[in-house]
Design an enzyme around this catalytic site. Structure first.
Site, PDB file in Angstrom:
ATOM      1  N   ASP A  95       9.499 -13.671  -8.232  1.00  0.00           N
ATOM      2  CA  ASP A  95       8.658 -12.562  -7.781  1.00  0.00           C
ATOM      3  C   ASP A  95       9.213 -12.046  -6.450  1.00  0.00           C
ATOM      4  O   ASP A  95      10.039 -12.711  -5.822  1.00  0.00           O
ATOM      5  CB  ASP A  95       7.201 -13.044  -7.624  1.00  0.00           C
ATOM      6  CG  ASP A  95       6.189 -11.915  -7.845  1.00  0.00           C
ATOM      7  OD1 ASP A  95       6.604 -10.735  -7.912  1.00  0.00           O
ATOM      8  OD2 ASP A  95       4.982 -12.210  -7.935  1.00  0.00           O
ATOM      9  N   GLN A 144       0.888  -1.178   0.000  1.00  0.00           N
ATOM     10  CA  GLN A 144       0.000   0.000   0.000  1.00  0.00           C
ATOM     11  C   GLN A 144       0.920   1.221   0.000  1.00  0.00           C
ATOM     12  O   GLN A 144       1.097   1.903   1.011  1.00  0.00           O
ATOM     13  CB  GLN A 144      -0.940  -0.020   1.227  1.00  0.00           C
ATOM     14  CG  GLN A 144      -1.952   1.121   1.262  1.00  0.00           C
ATOM     15  CD  GLN A 144      -3.074   0.992   0.214  1.00  0.00           C
ATOM     16  OE1 GLN A 144      -3.369  -0.076  -0.258  1.00  0.00           O
ATOM     17  NE2 GLN A 144      -3.690   2.105  -0.149  1.00  0.00           N
ATOM     18  N   LYS A 204      -0.009  -8.912 -16.151  1.00  0.00           N
ATOM     19  CA  LYS A 204      -0.953  -9.177 -15.046  1.00  0.00           C
ATOM     20  C   LYS A 204      -1.768  -7.927 -14.804  1.00  0.00           C
ATOM     21  O   LYS A 204      -1.217  -6.828 -14.749  1.00  0.00           O
ATOM     22  CB  LYS A 204      -0.175  -9.574 -13.792  1.00  0.00           C
ATOM     23  CG  LYS A 204      -1.074  -9.922 -12.603  1.00  0.00           C
ATOM     24  CD  LYS A 204      -0.286 -10.572 -11.469  1.00  0.00           C
ATOM     25  CE  LYS A 204       0.012  -9.604 -10.351  1.00  0.00           C
ATOM     26  NZ  LYS A 204       0.671 -10.221  -9.198  1.00  0.00           N
TER      27      LYS A 204
HETATM   28  C1  R5P Z   1       2.267  -8.049  -6.329  1.00  0.00           C
HETATM   29  O1  R5P Z   1       2.343  -7.206  -7.228  1.00  0.00           O
HETATM   30  C2  R5P Z   1       3.437  -8.837  -5.847  1.00  0.00           C
HETATM   31  O2  R5P Z   1       4.590  -8.555  -6.569  1.00  0.00           O
HETATM   32  C3  R5P Z   1       3.161 -10.338  -5.900  1.00  0.00           C
HETATM   33  O3  R5P Z   1       3.026 -10.739  -7.263  1.00  0.00           O
HETATM   34  C4  R5P Z   1       1.902 -10.659  -5.159  1.00  0.00           C
HETATM   35  O4  R5P Z   1       1.936 -10.098  -3.878  1.00  0.00           O
HETATM   36  C5  R5P Z   1       1.716 -12.160  -5.053  1.00  0.00           C
HETATM   37  O5  R5P Z   1       0.528 -12.402  -4.392  1.00  0.00           O
HETATM   38  P1  R5P Z   1      -0.222 -13.778  -4.533  1.00  0.00           P
HETATM   39  O6  R5P Z   1       0.747 -14.864  -4.200  1.00  0.00           O
HETATM   40  O7  R5P Z   1      -1.347 -13.669  -3.548  1.00  0.00           O
HETATM   41  O8  R5P Z   1      -0.722 -13.876  -5.937  1.00  0.00           O
END
Ligand code: R5P
Length: 294
Positions: free
Chosen positions: A216, A94, A189
Site C-alpha cells: 500500500d 484530501q 475496499k
Molecule cells: C487509503 O486509501 C490509503 O491508500 C491507505 O490504504 C490508508 O491510508 C491506510 O490507512 P489505515 O492504515 O488507517 O487503514
C-alpha cells in the site's frame, strides 16, 4: 546545487548528500515557548540551486511550517532555485471534495509552499498522482515500491503474490509484481465518507499455500492491513507480509498488524519508524543526479 538538511529528515538528507556528493547545508532550529518555530541556515546558498529534504509526516503541521520557513530563508539568501524533496507529503489524501463544505487541503498546501519560495517538488508515492497536476509549480512523484519488492526478493520471497488492499493501489501491486515475478491482485475496499469506516471483500484469486505481500502507499492506523490479513487467512495464504512507502503506524498499529498474523511490516524512511527498513536515499539521489545533469 546544495542540499539543505531539513530537521525532519536529517539522517535521510545526510545519506543523500553522501551519495550525490552535494554540499550539505545545516539548519539550526528551535521551538519558542509559545510553540512557534524558528529556523536559520548555517551556511550560504547565494546563487545555488537548493534542494530541501524535509518530510511532513506527523507532527505534519509543524514540519510543514519548518519547510515553508526554510524555503523562504533559502530564497531570501539568494538561491537561484528551490526544489523541495518531501518524501511523505502530508494532506495528499484530501485531494478532492468528498463532502459539501470541504476544501482541497493538498492544493492549499501547494499554494502555501509556492508562496514561501518552492519552485519545484519531488515526493514519493503520493496518494494520487493527479493531485500534483494542480500545483502552482512542477511536482513529481517517484516510486519506492520496486525497492520494497527487492527487499522481499533478498529475503527469499521471490514469486510471492503481490496484493493491493484496494483497486486504487493495484498499480502499486503491479510495480511490485514486476520485481517479485509472481501474481498480483487486489481486494475490494469501501470507505464510508461520513464515518471513515472501511469494509473489505476478497476476490476470487487463489492464494492458498502462497506467500502474500500486501503493498500500500500508506499504513496509518493499520486497519486496512488487519482487514486484508483476515481475508488472506480465510483464503488459506501460508505467509503474509505488509509493505508500504509511508509507515505512519499511528499508536499501536504495528502491534495490531503483527497480532493479525502478518509476519513483518516493511516501510521506507519517508517516515522514520521501526518499520523503516528500506532507505529512499538511493532512489532520491538518482533523481537529483538526473536533475543536476539535465
Ligand atoms: C487509503 O486509501 C490509503 O491508500 C491507505 O490504504 C490508508 O491510508 C491506510 O490507512 P489505515 O492504515 O488507517 O487503514
Amino acid at each position: 546545487m546544495k542540499i539543505v538538511l531539513g530537521p525532519a529528515s536529517k539522517k535521510l538528507g545526510e545519506s543523500i548528500a553522501e551519495l550525490t556528493g552535494l554540499e550539505p547545508v545545516q539548519v539550526a532550529h528551535k521551538t519558542f515557548p509559545d510553540g512557534e518555530a524558528y529556523i536559520r541556515l548555517e551556511s550560504p546558498v547565494q546563487g545555488d540551486h537548493v534542494v530541501i529534504v524535509q518530510t511532513t509526516s506527523p507532527p505534519q503541521d509543524s514540519r510543514l511550517i519548518q519547510l515553508a520557513f526554510i524555503a523562504d530563508a533559502v530564497k531570501r539568501n539568494g538561491a537561484s532555485k528551490v526544489t523541495a524533496v518531501v518524501p511523505y507529503l502530508a494532506y495528499a489524501r484530501q485531494d478532492k471534495i468528498f463532502l459539501q463544505g470541504e476544501g482541497i487541503s493538498i492544493e492549499t498546501l501547494a499554494r502555501m509552499l509556492g508562496t514561501a519560495g518552492v519552485d519545484a517538488l519531488i515526493t514519493v508515492n503520493v496518494h494520487a498522482e493527479n493531485a500534483l497536476t494542480k500545483f502552482p509549480f512542477p511536482a513529481k512523484t517517484i516510486s519506492a515500491i520496486p525497492l520494497l519488492a527487492e527487499y522481499f526478493v533478498k529475503k527469499g520471497c521471490k514469486n510471492a503474490f503481490a496484493l493491493a488492499p484496494d483497486k486504487g493501489a493495484m498499480y502499486i501491486a503491479q510495480q511490485a509484481q514486476s520485481v517479485l515475478g509472481g501474481e498480483a491482485g487486489h481486494l475490494e475496499k469501501h470507505r464510508d465518507i461520513y464515518t471513515g469506516q472501511t469494509t473489505q471483500k476478497g476476490k476470487d484469486f487463489n492464494v492458498k499455500g502462497q506467500t502474500v505481500i500486501i503493498f500500500d502507499d500508506i499504513i496509518s492506523t493499520g486497519g486496512t492491513i488487519v482487514g486484508a490479513a483476515k481475508i488472506l487467512r480465510e483464503l488459506g495464504a501460508a505467509r503474509v507480509f505488509a509493505a508500504c512507502a509511508h509507515p505512519l503506524l499511528i499508536g499501536d498499529a504495528e502491534k495490531r498488524i503483527l497480532d493479525a498474523g502478518v509476519e513483518e511490516v516493511v516501510g521506507t524512511d519517508s517516515v522514520p519508524s521501526n518499520a523503516s527498513k528500506v532507505s529512499l536515499a538511493p532512489l532520491i539521489s538518482q533523481e537529483l543526479k538526473a536533475l543536476k545533469s539535465g
